[in-house]
Motif scaffolding. Structure first.
Motif, PDB file in Angstrom:
ATOM      1  N   GLN A  21       0.816  -1.202   0.000  1.00  0.00           N
ATOM      2  CA  GLN A  21       0.000   0.000   0.000  1.00  0.00           C
ATOM      3  C   GLN A  21       0.858   1.264   0.000  1.00  0.00           C
TER       4      GLN A  21
ATOM      5  N   HIS B  82      -6.056   7.752   5.208  1.00  0.00           N
ATOM      6  CA  HIS B  82      -6.586   6.428   4.900  1.00  0.00           C
ATOM      7  C   HIS B  82      -7.317   6.398   3.560  1.00  0.00           C
ATOM      8  N   GLN B  83      -7.973   7.518   3.205  1.00  0.00           N
ATOM      9  CA  GLN B  83      -8.715   7.526   1.947  1.00  0.00           C
ATOM     10  C   GLN B  83      -7.782   7.398   0.752  1.00  0.00           C
TER      11      GLN B  83
ATOM     12  N   LEU C  10      -5.188   5.506   0.727  1.00  0.00           N
ATOM     13  CA  LEU C  10      -4.924   4.072   0.639  1.00  0.00           C
ATOM     14  C   LEU C  10      -6.104   3.340   0.001  1.00  0.00           C
TER      15      LEU C  10
ATOM     16  N   GLN D 200      -4.940  -2.062  10.134  1.00  0.00           N
ATOM     17  CA  GLN D 200      -5.346  -0.929   9.304  1.00  0.00           C
ATOM     18  C   GLN D 200      -5.867  -1.408   7.959  1.00  0.00           C
TER      19      GLN D 200
ATOM     20  N   TYR E 251      -9.551  -1.903   7.894  1.00  0.00           N
ATOM     21  CA  TYR E 251     -10.319  -0.674   7.634  1.00  0.00           C
ATOM     22  C   TYR E 251     -10.319  -0.350   6.145  1.00  0.00           C
ATOM     23  N   ILE E 252      -9.168  -0.481   5.491  1.00  0.00           N
ATOM     24  CA  ILE E 252      -9.092  -0.191   4.052  1.00  0.00           C
ATOM     25  C   ILE E 252     -10.042  -1.099   3.291  1.00  0.00           C
TER      26      ILE E 252
ATOM     27  N   LYS F 281     -13.666   0.147   3.991  1.00  0.00           N
ATOM     28  CA  LYS F 281     -13.986   1.403   3.306  1.00  0.00           C
ATOM     29  C   LYS F 281     -14.061   1.193   1.792  1.00  0.00           C
TER      30      LYS F 281
ATOM     31  N   SER G  95      -8.556  -5.308  14.347  1.00  0.00           N
ATOM     32  CA  SER G  95      -8.390  -3.943  13.838  1.00  0.00           C
ATOM     33  C   SER G  95      -8.839  -2.870  14.819  1.00  0.00           C
TER      34      SER G  95
ATOM     35  N   THR H  58      -8.198   0.143  14.066  1.00  0.00           N
ATOM     36  CA  THR H  58      -8.574   1.216  13.145  1.00  0.00           C
ATOM     37  C   THR H  58     -10.074   1.193  12.871  1.00  0.00           C
TER      38      THR H  58
ATOM     39  N   PHE I 153       1.092  11.280   5.485  1.00  0.00           N
ATOM     40  CA  PHE I 153      -0.018  10.566   6.122  1.00  0.00           C
ATOM     41  C   PHE I 153      -0.281  11.142   7.516  1.00  0.00           C
TER      42      PHE I 153
ATOM     43  N   TYR J  34     -13.837   9.717   7.238  1.00  0.00           N
ATOM     44  CA  TYR J  34     -13.157   8.536   7.755  1.00  0.00           C
ATOM     45  C   TYR J  34     -14.112   7.599   8.497  1.00  0.00           C
TER      46      TYR J  34
END
Length: 297
Positions: free
Chosen positions: A66, A84-85, A87, A110, A113-114, A117, A134, A136, A202, A219
């Motif tokens: 990533q 994060h967005q 990623l 993390q 979460y990716i 999302k 997670s 996150t 980041f 987020y």
């Protein structure tokens, strides 16, 4: 680039970002494996034991490095300036670059979460999702920050030295010996040109998000993840020292649509602490039968 047994490594240009990824399997449904954060994190390090297992059961498995991590592009245009967005968007670009119409997702820490999302942003592309331990996701399930978000590298006291990396990986190994090859791979990845600047980009966004409710709303997945229609399961190690089991119990109450699985003698990276059990959970959940795998093109 170190090669682990049963794993191949390639590059693809994903919306202008030279993206490194590890893969196994040449036919069957596509699975995207998303590693977590941490110094030198990359697809091969996080998924070296799941990639060949998925391939053996009839899947094509891809583990991209990533943004700001692994061996993916660290030039300024590839910095995660939207946190994060960035990623999430890079994963989308990676999937598009490989011309994949539909995917299964597995994410750790993390990376979970990716995965969540991405599934929220692109539900038409995702069949099923597996989430693994997670913090996150728990953070992102809050309407406002539970506490100020900080750089993960700052939290663990990482200073880009091999000694600091070895200490971090030993602490999170759940008592098992960390392969020297893995330490050297991650140390090399963490010290490539541009990595520190990408990490700072980041972290700068995290600081903005701490102080801007509109950015936190972007987020936050408090409303969207419980409503997600895509089937999902959570896997959590009972000895997780990064995302404690108490966090899992709280999160389980917030996500009644997701089945939680708790694993004994297992830390934060369930997929490497208890690989046979976790691989079976993932493969059984995805549901491709052996006889189907033999005929899939």
């Amino acid at each position: 680039m170190t090669i682990f047994e049963g794993i191949h490594n390639s590059w693809v240009l994903a919306n202008g970002v030279r993206t490194h990824y590890s893969w196994a399997g040449t036919k069957g449904p596509a699975v995207i494996l998303l590693h977590g954060a941490g110094p030198g994190a990359c697809g091969a390090a996080g998924w070296r034991l799941m990639l060949p297992a998925l391939a053996a059961r009839g899947y094509r498995a891809f583990a991209p490095d990533q943004l700001s991590m692994g061996f993916t592009d660290t030039r300024p245009h590839a910095w995660p300036v939207n946190g994060h967005q960035s990623l999430v968007d890079h994963v989308h670009d990676f999937i598009e670059a490989l011309c994949l119409d539909e995917v299964y997702l597995v994410g750790n820490s993390q990376g979970a979460y990716i995965a969540a999302k991405y599934a929220i942003d692109h539900p038409e592309k995702v069949k099923k999702v597996v989430y693994i331990g997670s913090n996150t996701i728990y953070q992102a399930m809050q309407e406002v920050p539970l506490r100020k978000l900080r750089s993960f590298l700052e939290v663990i006291g990482y200073d880009y030295t091999e000694e600091a990396l070895r200490k971090f990986m030993t602490r999170n190994s759940n008592g098992s010996k960390v392969p020297e090859e893995l330490i050297q791979l991650r140390h090399q990845a963490a010290n490539r040109p541009g990595v520190r600047e990408a990490n700072k980009a980041f972290d700068d966004y995290l600081e903005k998000m701490n102080n801007d409710p509109k950015l936190w709303d972007r987020y936050c997945i408090k409303d969207s993840l419980p409503k997600l229609k895509i089937p999902g399961i959570f896997i959590w190690g009972k000895n997780d020292g990064v995302a404690p089991i108490e966090t899992a119990y709280k999160l389980e109450k917030l996500l009644p649509n997701i089945e939680f699985n708790y694993i004994d003698n297992c830390g934060h990276q369930c997929q490497t602490d208890q690989p046979e059990l976790v691989n079976k959970l993932v493969i059984d959940f995805f549901g491709l039968k052996i006889e189907e795998a033999a005929t899939v093109k």
